[in-house]
Each structure stands twice: as structure tokens, then as C-alpha cells.
Scaffold this motif. Sequence first.
Motif, PDB file in Angstrom:
ATOM      1  N   TYR A 181       0.657   4.124  -2.651  1.00 38.26           N
ATOM      2  CA  TYR A 181       0.246   5.564  -2.480  1.00 38.26           C
ATOM      3  C   TYR A 181       1.340   6.351  -3.009  1.00 38.26           C
ATOM      4  O   TYR A 181       1.030   7.531  -3.568  1.00 38.26           O
ATOM      5  N   PHE A 207      -0.829   8.582  -5.017  1.00 39.18           N
ATOM      6  CA  PHE A 207      -1.131   9.536  -3.967  1.00 39.18           C
ATOM      7  C   PHE A 207      -2.714   9.036  -3.406  1.00 39.18           C
ATOM      8  O   PHE A 207      -3.678   9.776  -3.124  1.00 39.18           O
ATOM      9  N   SER A 208      -3.081   7.954  -3.651  1.00 41.94           N
ATOM     10  CA  SER A 208      -4.268   7.257  -3.227  1.00 41.94           C
ATOM     11  C   SER A 208      -3.982   5.757  -2.791  1.00 41.94           C
ATOM     12  O   SER A 208      -3.324   5.168  -3.167  1.00 41.94           O
ATOM     13  N   SER A 209      -4.904   5.603  -1.729  1.00 42.25           N
ATOM     14  CA  SER A 209      -4.657   4.210  -1.060  1.00 42.25           C
ATOM     15  C   SER A 209      -5.876   3.533  -1.680  1.00 42.25           C
ATOM     16  O   SER A 209      -6.899   3.706  -2.060  1.00 42.25           O
ATOM     17  N   ASP A 230      -6.156  10.049   4.385  1.00 45.11           N
ATOM     18  CA  ASP A 230      -4.874   9.797   4.924  1.00 45.11           C
ATOM     19  C   ASP A 230      -4.455   9.481   6.221  1.00 45.11           C
ATOM     20  O   ASP A 230      -3.747   8.986   6.386  1.00 45.11           O
ATOM     21  N   GLU A 232      -6.245   8.128 -11.599  1.00 43.71           N
ATOM     22  CA  GLU A 232      -4.935   7.648 -11.317  1.00 43.71           C
ATOM     23  C   GLU A 232      -4.136   7.378 -12.319  1.00 43.71           C
ATOM     24  O   GLU A 232      -2.940   7.558 -12.219  1.00 43.71           O
ATOM     25  N   LEU A 277      -3.596   6.339   7.382  1.00 36.41           N
ATOM     26  CA  LEU A 277      -1.937   5.683   6.961  1.00 36.41           C
ATOM     27  C   LEU A 277      -0.937   6.005   8.032  1.00 36.41           C
ATOM     28  O   LEU A 277      -0.032   5.386   7.901  1.00 36.41           O
ATOM     29  N   GLU A 293       0.673  -1.249   0.126  1.00 35.33           N
ATOM     30  CA  GLU A 293       0.123  -0.052  -0.030  1.00 35.33           C
ATOM     31  C   GLU A 293       0.972   1.230  -0.025  1.00 35.33           C
ATOM     32  O   GLU A 293       0.640   2.359  -0.656  1.00 35.33           O
ATOM     33  N   SER A 294       1.861   1.136   0.828  1.00 35.57           N
ATOM     34  CA  SER A 294       2.869   2.317   0.827  1.00 35.57           C
ATOM     35  C   SER A 294       3.402   2.595  -0.364  1.00 35.57           C
ATOM     36  O   SER A 294       3.632   3.794  -1.183  1.00 35.57           O
TER      37      SER A 294
END
Length: 400
Positions: free
Chosen positions: A45, A49-51, A57, A138, A60, A41-42
Motif C-alpha cells: 500500500y 496507494f492501493s491494496s 481504505d 500502479e 485497513l 499489504e502495508s
Amino acid sequence: MYVSDLALTDFRSYAELLLSFEPGITALVGPNGQGKTNLVESLGYLSTFSSHRVSADAALVRAGAPRAIIQTKVVRENRSALLELELVSGKANRARFNRAPLPRARDLAGRLRTVLFAPEDLSLIKADPDGRRRFLDELLVLLSPKLASVRADYERVVRQRNALLKSAGTQRRSGTSLDLRTLDVWDDKAAAAGAQLIAARVQLVNALRPHLAHAYEQVSAGQSEARMFYRASVARAMAGQDGPGGARTSGFEDTDVEALTQADVVEARLLEAMAHLRGKEIERGVSLVGPHRDDLELFLDELPAKGYASHGESWSLALGLRLASYELLKADDDWHESSEPVLILDDVFAELDVRRRDRLARLIAPAEQVLITAAVAEDVPEVLEGARVDVMGSVATRVR
């Protein structure tokens, strides 16, 4: 392109993490709830810039910590670059590139390209249009990072315009005279930014269409044909259908798709539609036309996937969307021979039947870098054997 190093500080369950990767296949293996998904996920992101799991945010940042930091080293054409992103609770994120601060966090967009497939992607097929719009946006930002500012500007303008519409509605209901000159200004701003976004989305859908058809055929063994169309709310509005129903191509015919790729033409149509809908918008207090009301329609043969596709077909179609994204990024001329993104599969193979699992494994095996999460090692097909990292209690240990 591949990720060679990842460092996390107070991200999700990780107080501190240092982990190295190599090109090829890496499996992150461990029981559920141990932090595997947090790792990938990191990277997702940092790329978009999105999970893929949460919308805010704040989730996180590790509980009790004031901020989280993601650092990764990306190697491209034998040159490495250090990307850093600081997520601060309640404040704007901060970014660095090769240790130099960037004016805005979104200036880091496009430096790392990833394609992440996860069980949550079933919502692309089964859920509301918001997720499909986010999928397109995205991917657009990965292909053209400057569109991140266009998207942010449009969202800001729509919020302001909605506030003015609500205020105008309150004035109308109280019998107060309306001065709509300020709303005219925000109409212009919304139409200008919205037209850029719509035109870019339609161009993207046109480019994705053959990749989706091919990817779905490969994953599903050609059981049916996957098709996709962009459904513009401006077309429905001009046909008097401003709600969720209505014909897909009202106002723009299938034979005139080129019109939707021309921002100046779309801008004029948006302004016309806003004038046409102004009374309804003031009454409801919301903007009824624009890219925030559009949809990506997905079909299997002649039937809409939403509501008709089986569970297996939905999985294959969601996989097809991500694989199509991967192929489009890989073929992006602006990045030349090193355009291949990092491919991430989060807990995917356990959800697939044997046939789809084998087909997917053989499709992705040649990729430059693939990161896979799995609860048990047996979930990873033999053809994808490579490096392995055991994850337990938010501790990641490389075992081979």
C-alpha cells in the motif's frame, strides 16, 4: 533498495508492530489468519496507494481505531529514508518524508518500489478489465510518480462528466432544452488527461512486452508464447463499436501503434469520439470512451488467455506479469544501479506445482530483497532459505 524497518499502528490486525529486515530472503511463516498478509499489504500500500485485497481504505484501519499509520525505513545506495503514511477514516490520507509533512499523500509515490504477487493476481487473467487497468496504472506511477496526479485528475473529471451526462439525459427525457456548453468544457478536460494516460499506458505495454514473453517462457518452460496488446476504446468508438466487443485495433492499425503513444494525437481522437458518441452518452448517462473503458489483452500463442488458459497457465501468466514489472523497474535508467524493487510473494508457493515452484524460486533468488509469506516453512523452497519471522496472533517474532 530494501526495507530495513517497518512500524505499524492500528493497521489491520496490528495495534502495534516493530519489525526489522535485512537484504536477501525473509520468510514470514505462520498459520492462515495470523497477520502475515497484513504485513506485506502495508508495504504494498505504501508503494502503490492501493491494496491487493480491498478497494476501500477503511478496511485497513483496525476496528475501533480512528486511523492507521505505516512507517518504514528504506535504504538505497547506503542512504536511508523514513516514509510515513497516515490513513484517516473518512478523511484524506497524510504523508511525511523524513518526518517532513508532504502537501499531498500521493507525493510519497515512488519513494518505495515494490512488486507484489498474490493469489488475487489470478484476476488479472480471469476477471474484468478493471484489474488489468489498475495493474498498468500502479506500475506507471512507480515508474513516473507524476502520473498519479494525471490519473486522479482523469477520474475526477469522468465523475463530473458522468454527472452532467445524467443531468442532460434527464432534461432530454423531460423535453427541456439542453445547454451543452459546460459539457464541452469537461470534454476538453477528459480528453487532455485521458490522452496522457492512454499514451503512457501504451508506451508501458510496449516496454513490458518482451519482459513478459521472457518471464513466461522461464516460468512455464516455453510451453507457449505470452503476448499482450493495449485495446483502446477510442479506436472501437471511431469504428462504431462502443460496446465491449469489436476489433482490437479498429481506428489504429498494428502498424501504426506509434500513434497511440502520442498524447496530442490521442487527445484529438478522443474529442472526435466524444462528439461522435454524445447522443449515446447522454442517453446512457455515462462516458463511453477513454482510458476507463480500455483493456489490456493477454494471449498465449494465438488464443486469448481469458477463457482459454488452464489454471496452471493462468498462474504462470500472472507470475509473468509481475516478474516483467520487476525487470522493467530494475532496468529503469532514472534509478540507475539501485533501481531494484522489493519483491513480495504472498502465499504463492503453496499454489504452485513442484516444477513451477522450483523455476520461480531460482528466478527470484538473486533479488536484493524478497519477502515471502507461507503457512508452513516447508512451502518455502530450499534455495530461498534465509531470515525467518514467525507470525502468530498478529505478533511477528524473528527466529533467525
